[in-house]
Structures are given as structure tokens and as C-alpha cells.
Write a protein that holds these residues in place. Structure first.
Motif, short mmCIF file in Angstrom:
data_model
loop_
_atom_site.label_atom_id
_atom_site.label_comp_id
_atom_site.label_asym_id
_atom_site.label_seq_id
_atom_site.Cartn_x
_atom_site.Cartn_y
_atom_site.Cartn_z
N ALA A 1 39.23 3.90 33.40
CA ALA A 1 40.13 3.37 34.43
C ALA A 1 41.00 4.49 35.02
N ALA B 1 38.96 6.54 37.47
CA ALA B 1 38.46 5.84 38.66
C ALA B 1 39.27 6.22 39.88
N PRO B 2 38.58 6.53 40.99
CA PRO B 2 39.31 6.82 42.23
C PRO B 2 40.07 5.58 42.70
N VAL B 3 41.23 5.80 43.26
CA VAL B 3 42.05 4.68 43.72
C VAL B 3 42.10 4.68 45.23
N ASP B 4 41.42 3.73 45.84
CA ASP B 4 41.52 3.52 47.28
C ASP B 4 42.38 2.29 47.50
N GLU B 5 41.86 1.17 47.05
CA GLU B 5 42.61 -0.09 47.16
C GLU B 5 43.12 -0.54 45.80
N GLY B 6 42.62 0.04 44.71
CA GLY B 6 43.04 -0.34 43.37
C GLY B 6 42.14 -1.35 42.70
N ASP B 7 41.21 -1.94 43.46
CA ASP B 7 40.32 -2.95 42.88
C ASP B 7 39.40 -2.36 41.82
N ARG C 1 39.79 0.32 39.80
CA ARG C 1 40.51 0.62 38.55
C ARG C 1 40.81 -0.66 37.79
N ALA C 2 41.21 -1.70 38.50
CA ALA C 2 41.54 -2.97 37.87
C ALA C 2 40.30 -3.68 37.32
N THR D 1 35.10 -6.29 43.04
CA THR D 1 34.66 -5.14 43.84
C THR D 1 33.40 -5.43 44.64
#
Length: 148
Positions: free
Chosen positions: A51, A54-60, A62-63, A85
Motif C-alpha cells: 500500500a 502504490a502510486p497515489v492519483d485518486e487514492g483508490d 492504495r485503499a 478500482t
């Protein structure tokens, strides 16, 4: 023996499952419990590392990283992706794709930003060593050789 497997929403069946099940049935319950506990802890640690990577664009994405238990209760799977996702291929179409796969492996229009498998590969030996250590410790305790 318990295993931690990192999966990106897919899994494979083990060959020789009956033979493996027969061998596992002979392992003392205390040893299996210790190994399953260590496998769960290792899966949770791996899930946190994945987690974090994981790249964070919108956060979906990683979550969406999570740990799921197997049917027998001594196997744990780290997964990313899924319903949160999953997106339509194009607006107005019913076809969908999982953005977790698109990020990990890339698409025609986007380079891969690997986060899942490199993290798993970097930690696989450490996970296996931890499992082996706990199993040896539990076997020694079961045989009356351990003090813990």
C-alpha cells in the motif's frame, strides 16, 4: 504449511492438493497455529508495504490493498484492486478494466508503474525465513526442547 501469496486479483490452484492435504493433516495443531499466526502477520506487513508503494492519483488503489484469508484459515492473500478500482473502458460502455492491473502492468497509453510484485519479490525471502523460524520454534516447543 501456511503461505503468504501476493496476488493481483488472481490465484492459481496447487498441483497435488490431495497429497499436500494428507501431509498437512499430520502436522501437530500447535505447529500449524504458530505458522498460521506468523503467515497472517507477514501478510499484514506485506500489505502495508505494498500500500505504501502504490502510486497515489485518486487514492483508490492504495485503499484497495487488503489481506484476505483462504478457505482453510491458514493461507493469506494480499490483493490489490477490485470493485473500488474497476472502471469503464470508455464512457458509456459496459466493458470494464481494473485500474490496479493497468498501473502495475501498463497500457498502450500508460507506462507501467510497478508497485505490487516488486515489493513482494523484495520481501519474499524475509517472509519465508520468518515462517521457517516460527515453525522450527513451534516444533521444538512441541517436542519439549523449547523454553518458550
Amino acid at each position: 504449511m501456511p503461505r503468504v501469496r501476493a496476488l493481483l486479483e488472481f490465484s492459481t490452484m496447487a498441483k497435488g492438493a490431495k497429497r499436500l492435504a494428507a501431509r498437512l493433516a499430520k502436522i501437530p495443531l500447535q505447529v500449524r497455529a504458530a505458522a498460521a499466526t506468523e503467515a497472517l502477520l507477514a501478510a499484514q506487513r506485506l500489505g502495508q508495504l505494498i500500500a505504501a508503494a502504490a502510486p497515489v492519483d485518486e487514492g483508490d488503489l492504495r485503499a484497495s490493498v487488503r489481506v484476505e484469508g483462504g478457505a482453510r484459515g491458514d493461507r493469506f492473500y494480499v490483493k490489490a484492486g477490485g470493485p473500488t478500482t474497476t472502471k469503464p473502458v470508455r464512457k458509456g460502455q459496459s466493458a470494464t478494466y481494473d485500474a490496479a492491473n493497468a498501473v502495475e502492468f501498463g497500457t498502450q497509453k500508460m507506462k507501467a508503474r510497478e508497485f505490487f510484485y516488486p515489493t513482494y519479490r523484495a520481501n519474499k525471502k524475509h517472509i519465508r525465513a520468518g515462517l521457517e523460524h516460527e515453525i522450527r520454534k513451534a516444533v521444538a516447543k512441541f517436542n519439549g526442547q523449547g523454553s518458550e
